[in-house]
Design an enzyme around this catalytic site. Structure first.
Site, PDB file in Angstrom:
ATOM      1  N   GLY A   8       0.822  -1.199   0.000  1.00 31.54           N
ATOM      2  CA  GLY A   8       0.000   0.000   0.000  1.00 31.54           C
ATOM      3  C   GLY A   8       0.860   1.254   0.000  1.00 31.54           C
ATOM      4  O   GLY A   8       2.090   1.193  -0.052  1.00 31.54           O
ATOM      5  N   HIS A  52      12.173  10.049  -3.690  1.00 34.08           N
ATOM      6  CA  HIS A  52      12.735   8.936  -4.461  1.00 34.08           C
ATOM      7  C   HIS A  52      14.057   9.352  -5.121  1.00 34.08           C
ATOM      8  O   HIS A  52      15.006   8.571  -5.145  1.00 34.08           O
ATOM      9  CB  HIS A  52      11.735   8.463  -5.519  1.00 34.08           C
ATOM     10  CG  HIS A  52      10.631   7.643  -4.955  1.00 34.08           C
ATOM     11  ND1 HIS A  52      10.592   6.278  -5.082  1.00 34.08           N
ATOM     12  CD2 HIS A  52       9.521   7.986  -4.257  1.00 34.08           C
ATOM     13  CE1 HIS A  52       9.508   5.812  -4.485  1.00 34.08           C
ATOM     14  NE2 HIS A  52       8.840   6.839  -3.978  1.00 34.08           N
ATOM     15  N   GLU A  64      13.110   8.038 -17.264  1.00 31.97           N
ATOM     16  CA  GLU A  64      11.770   8.499 -16.903  1.00 31.97           C
ATOM     17  C   GLU A  64      10.850   8.162 -18.075  1.00 31.97           C
ATOM     18  O   GLU A  64      10.988   8.721 -19.159  1.00 31.97           O
ATOM     19  CB  GLU A  64      11.778   9.997 -16.598  1.00 31.97           C
ATOM     20  CG  GLU A  64      12.574  10.316 -15.353  1.00 31.97           C
ATOM     21  CD  GLU A  64      12.607  11.788 -15.004  1.00 31.97           C
ATOM     22  OE1 GLU A  64      12.382  12.624 -15.893  1.00 31.97           O
ATOM     23  OE2 GLU A  64      12.867  12.096 -13.831  1.00 31.97           O
TER      24      GLU A  64
END
Length: 171
Positions: A8, A52, A64
């Site tokens: 989660g 991150h 990316e």
């Protein structure tokens, strides 16, 4: 070989993936699915992206790619890759409102994972613990991600679940 790490929000799944990535041999790469330009008005999500970025070593290859994961995996020069995260990637595809593109990219990713020689660690959200959301897009997201996680888990070499920073290997 590929691994799937589920969990989660704020469950520790990304940190687990980063630890798993560095536990093997070879060069490391990171494929980020968030399109940072798309979140320029969302300070909270920008903070997540920055967190991150701060945790990633500079020597990791960074790609990316918000849509075409299979192509990104194939073009990477790294031996070991971390893809973070499939939930954001799926959202990007769903917002395109092109079911054919969604199906093509999911199929391409599965085919690439099965045929490439890189070690790939996929991070995905486990959305099956919550209530059925209101709204078509939210329900579609939960359904699509749940089904795709099942498909990947069936094919993955290892599957992990992270809850409250604790990891349990499921497969």
């Amino acid at each position: 070989m590929f691994e799937l790490i589920l969990g989660g929000v704020r469950s520790g799944k990304s940190q687990l993936a980063e630890q798993r990535l560095t536990s093997g041999n070879g060069t490391c790469g990171y494929i980020a699915t968030a399109d940072s330009a798309a979140y320029q008005d969302d300070a909270s999500f920008r903070d997540r992206i920055n967190l991150h970025r701060q945790r990633r070593p500079d020597h990791w290859e960074l790609i990316e790619e918000p849509l075409y994961l299979a192509r990104a995996i194939e073009h990477s020069s790294a031996d070991r890759l971390l893809v973070d995260c499939l939930g954001v990637w799926l959202t990007n595809l769903l917002l395109k409102k092109d079911p054919l593109l969604l199906q093509q990219e999911q199929s391409a990713l599965v085919a690439t994972l099965e045929s490439n020689d890189k070690d790939v660690i996929l991070v995905s959200s486990e959305v099956g613990f919550g209530v059925i959301p209101m709204g078509d897009l939210s329900r579609d997201f939960v359904d699509q991600l749940g089904l795709f996680n099942q498909q990947l888990a069936a094919k993955a070499d290892k599957v992990w679940l992270s809850i409250a920073g604790l990891a349990q290997q499921l497969k």
